[in-house]
Write a protein that holds these residues in place. Structure first.
Motif, PDB file in Angstrom:
ATOM      1  N   GLU A 127       4.809 -11.850 -27.216  1.00 43.20           N
ATOM      2  CA  GLU A 127       5.023 -11.048 -25.933  1.00 43.20           C
ATOM      3  C   GLU A 127       6.119 -10.087 -25.741  1.00 43.20           C
ATOM      4  OE1 GLU A 127       3.807  -9.640 -22.004  1.00 43.20           O
ATOM      5  OE2 GLU A 127       2.783 -10.846 -23.355  1.00 43.20           O
ATOM      6  N   TYR A 128       6.250  -8.793 -25.612  1.00 40.58           N
ATOM      7  CA  TYR A 128       7.211  -7.938 -25.683  1.00 40.58           C
ATOM      8  C   TYR A 128       8.309  -8.358 -24.561  1.00 40.58           C
ATOM      9  CZ  TYR A 128      10.240  -3.935 -26.027  1.00 40.58           C
ATOM     10  OH  TYR A 128      11.342  -2.994 -26.314  1.00 40.58           O
ATOM     11  N   LEU A 131       8.355  -8.415 -37.322  1.00 43.57           N
ATOM     12  CA  LEU A 131       8.605  -9.980 -37.452  1.00 43.57           C
ATOM     13  C   LEU A 131       8.498 -10.141 -39.114  1.00 43.57           C
ATOM     14  CD1 LEU A 131      10.429 -12.374 -36.475  1.00 43.57           C
ATOM     15  CD2 LEU A 131       8.087 -13.362 -35.903  1.00 43.57           C
ATOM     16  N   ARG A 132       7.587  -9.899 -39.485  1.00 47.17           N
ATOM     17  CA  ARG A 132       7.435 -10.123 -41.069  1.00 47.17           C
ATOM     18  C   ARG A 132       8.178  -9.285 -41.774  1.00 47.17           C
ATOM     19  NH1 ARG A 132       1.868  -8.571 -41.821  1.00 47.17           N
ATOM     20  NH2 ARG A 132       2.695  -6.582 -42.218  1.00 47.17           N
ATOM     21  N   ASP A 133       8.278  -7.818 -41.667  1.00 48.11           N
ATOM     22  CA  ASP A 133       9.154  -7.173 -42.317  1.00 48.11           C
ATOM     23  C   ASP A 133      10.860  -7.372 -41.892  1.00 48.11           C
ATOM     24  OD1 ASP A 133       6.772  -5.751 -43.012  1.00 48.11           O
ATOM     25  OD2 ASP A 133       7.062  -4.097 -41.545  1.00 48.11           O
ATOM     26  N   SER A 134      10.936  -7.931 -40.731  1.00 46.47           N
ATOM     27  CA  SER A 134      12.430  -8.313 -40.628  1.00 46.47           C
ATOM     28  C   SER A 134      12.826  -9.603 -41.605  1.00 46.47           C
ATOM     29  CB  SER A 134      12.618  -8.339 -39.146  1.00 46.47           C
ATOM     30  OG  SER A 134      13.768  -8.763 -38.845  1.00 46.47           O
ATOM     31  N   VAL A 143      10.138   0.738 -29.028  1.00 43.54           N
ATOM     32  CA  VAL A 143       9.456   0.107 -30.198  1.00 43.54           C
ATOM     33  C   VAL A 143       8.131   0.923 -30.341  1.00 43.54           C
ATOM     34  CG1 VAL A 143       8.371  -1.770 -31.205  1.00 43.54           C
ATOM     35  CG2 VAL A 143      10.202  -2.340 -29.640  1.00 43.54           C
ATOM     36  N   PRO A 144       8.262   1.768 -31.770  1.00 40.59           N
ATOM     37  CA  PRO A 144       7.287   2.635 -32.115  1.00 40.59           C
ATOM     38  C   PRO A 144       6.333   1.671 -32.586  1.00 40.59           C
ATOM     39  CG  PRO A 144       9.046   2.826 -33.685  1.00 40.59           C
ATOM     40  CD  PRO A 144       9.524   1.827 -32.530  1.00 40.59           C
ATOM     41  N   PHE A 145       5.117   2.263 -32.631  1.00 46.21           N
ATOM     42  CA  PHE A 145       3.665   1.868 -33.189  1.00 46.21           C
ATOM     43  C   PHE A 145       3.790   2.293 -34.610  1.00 46.21           C
ATOM     44  CE2 PHE A 145       1.543   1.468 -28.732  1.00 46.21           C
ATOM     45  CZ  PHE A 145       2.402   0.163 -28.528  1.00 46.21           C
ATOM     46  N   LYS A 146       3.338   1.685 -35.588  1.00 46.84           N
ATOM     47  CA  LYS A 146       2.928   2.144 -37.038  1.00 46.84           C
ATOM     48  C   LYS A 146       1.813   3.091 -36.998  1.00 46.84           C
ATOM     49  CE  LYS A 146       4.790  -1.684 -39.457  1.00 46.84           C
ATOM     50  NZ  LYS A 146       4.431  -2.843 -40.460  1.00 46.84           N
ATOM     51  N   SER A 196       0.231  -7.472 -32.387  1.00 49.70           N
ATOM     52  CA  SER A 196       0.229  -7.063 -33.699  1.00 49.70           C
ATOM     53  C   SER A 196       1.239  -6.441 -34.326  1.00 49.70           C
ATOM     54  CB  SER A 196      -1.327  -6.452 -34.140  1.00 49.70           C
ATOM     55  OG  SER A 196      -1.290  -5.190 -33.429  1.00 49.70           O
ATOM     56  N   GLU A 197       2.002  -5.454 -33.531  1.00 52.07           N
ATOM     57  CA  GLU A 197       2.999  -4.643 -33.855  1.00 52.07           C
ATOM     58  C   GLU A 197       4.151  -5.740 -34.179  1.00 52.07           C
ATOM     59  OE1 GLU A 197       3.463  -1.360 -34.961  1.00 52.07           O
ATOM     60  OE2 GLU A 197       1.383  -1.089 -34.772  1.00 52.07           O
ATOM     61  N   LEU A 198       4.280  -6.403 -33.024  1.00 49.85           N
ATOM     62  CA  LEU A 198       5.613  -7.291 -33.212  1.00 49.85           C
ATOM     63  C   LEU A 198       5.460  -8.036 -34.446  1.00 49.85           C
ATOM     64  CD1 LEU A 198       6.335  -7.898 -29.289  1.00 49.85           C
ATOM     65  CD2 LEU A 198       7.390  -6.645 -30.923  1.00 49.85           C
ATOM     66  N   ARG A 199       4.346  -8.688 -34.463  1.00 46.75           N
ATOM     67  CA  ARG A 199       4.017  -9.713 -35.725  1.00 46.75           C
ATOM     68  C   ARG A 199       4.371  -9.177 -37.061  1.00 46.75           C
ATOM     69  NH1 ARG A 199      -1.279 -13.450 -36.703  1.00 46.75           N
ATOM     70  NH2 ARG A 199      -0.895 -13.956 -38.984  1.00 46.75           N
TER      71      ARG A 199
END
Length: 393
Positions: free
Chosen positions: A291-292, A151-154, A120-123, A145-148
């Motif tokens: 949590e990843y 999720l929003r983009d997905s 999972v790459p970071f922005k 924050s990245e997973l959130r």
């Protein structure tokens, strides 16, 4: 240390046990060294306790590993080998340089999973600056924050393309959460349509689910890479349960959104007002933990699993614990771990033994409380009564 080595050097030179042992003042000297050693050990223990308070997940790391982490704190490349001991599914961060130049710290560019195969790459890169406990806390914040954001983009992307193509573009845990979010929306829309007079709305939706499931099964027959195949299998596992729930609602003749058969399910909702995901079951509501979790297999959900989910979530909602009971091998631990995965929470499993004392349990509870993690204590009855009584308090 030097004084003790000098004494040992003298012993080697003499090579006579009686003469060495009867040396005048030796006992007082050794007692003094022991006292000084205890002072050093206490200072080291206090130092490590301070680091554990600064980064609570250090409570779940052995003393030897923690010393290794702290001694290499200025070298994040060496700390990466211990990441899987602090995080649920992060094997290491992908760094922009494995051999940074002197005085330079590397930057984290993404998370490499130790559960299945996934990256999972970071922005934006994460600078690993400051003390080790500081940048480890930054990694937790960055992960969430990245997973959130993903999720929003997905959620936005779900309706833009075919479902069997969409799932390959996102991390495994994200596709399962988004899948559940849209399942809840579609079921509640069917309830709304039934309330408006369309008696067959739920039946039609159940037929749509079967078509979606059939399409995923067709995808598994194609030539897929192992990580992609795992994603599809996870989707099929969750979709099969979702299909059965809707079929039960149809069979039971339920036409109200507040029927118990629907309310007792783990339901995921995307709250656009706060751009966050919440999970509801009965009257309990939980924020998604982010949590990843990597790309591992998911548990098949049975009616017994559903009952444990209700019990455990109600207990958690009331700030209580849960004690699943049953024969060995029936899935008590795995069900608990899968529920934590559904909620995006980190969970640590401890195999209890008579050797665990109240200090060990105290450190575990400190870590769980301070990090916001769940604890699963296997074979809790093996603890000695004195330790059990402390836990009950």
């Amino acid at each position: 240390d030097a004084d003790v080595k000098n004494v040992l050097a003298e012993f080697k030179a003499v090579q006579n046990c009686v003469a060495c042992s009867c040396k005048e003042g030796l006992l007082k000297f050794l007692e003094k060294q022991q006292t000084e050693l205890e002072v050093c050990e206490k200072a080291l223990a206090d130092y490590m306790e301070g680091k554990r308070r600064a980064f609570p997940r250090f409570y779940f790391v052995s003393t030897a590993d923690l010393l290794d982490i702290l001694s290499n704190g200025n070298n994040p490349v060496k700390v990466m080998q211990h990441m899987s001991k602090c995080f649920q599914a992060i094997d290491k961060l992908k760094l922009n340089s494995e051999t940074p130049s002197a005085g330079q710290r590397p930057q984290g560019q993404g998370m490499v999973s130790c559960v299945g195969e996934e990256y999972v790459p970071f922005k934006k890169p994460l600078p690993l600056e400051g003390k080790v406990e500081r940048y480890m806390n930054n990694i937790i914040g960055k992960m969430r924050s990245e997973l959130r954001d993903i999720l929003r983009d997905s959620v936005t992307d779900y309706t833009a393309k075919a479902r069997d193509q969409w799932l390959f573009d996102w991390p495994s845990q994200i596709i399962l959460v988004v899948n559940q979010i849209f399942w809840c929306q579609e079921v509640e829309q069917a309830f709304t349509n039934m309330g408006k007079g369309d008696c067959q709305a739920m039946v039609k939706y159940n037929e749509q689910q079967i078509k979606q499931l059939t399409r995923l099964i067709e995808v598994t027959r194609t030539n897929l890479k192992k990580p992609d195949r795992q994603k599809v299998m996870n989707m099929i596992t969750i979709d099969a349960h979702s299909r059965d729930i809707v079929a039960n609602i149809v069979e039971g003749g339920n036409d109200k959104q507040d029927c118990f058969l629907w309310v007792c399910q783990l339901r995921s909702y995307w709250d656009s007002t706060i751009s966050d995901c919440r999970i509801r079951i009965c009257d309990a509501s939980f924020p998604y933990g982010y949590e990843y979790l990597g790309n591992g297999p998911r548990l098949v959900i049975t009616p017994l699993t559903d009952r444990i989910y209700i019990t455990a979530t109600q207990a958690s909602w009331l700030c209580l614990g849960t004690a699943p009971a049953g024969p060995a091998g029936t899935g008590k631990t795995e069900t608990t771990k899968d529920l934590s995965a559904q909620l995006g929470k980190s969970i640590y499993v401890f195999n209890c033994s008579p050797e665990m004392d109240y200090r060990t349990m105290g450190d575990i509870f400190k870590g769980l409380a301070a990090s916001g993690s769940w604890g699963c204590f296997d074979e809790f009855n093996r603890l000695v009564p004195e330790v059990l009584s402390v836990c009950s308090v």
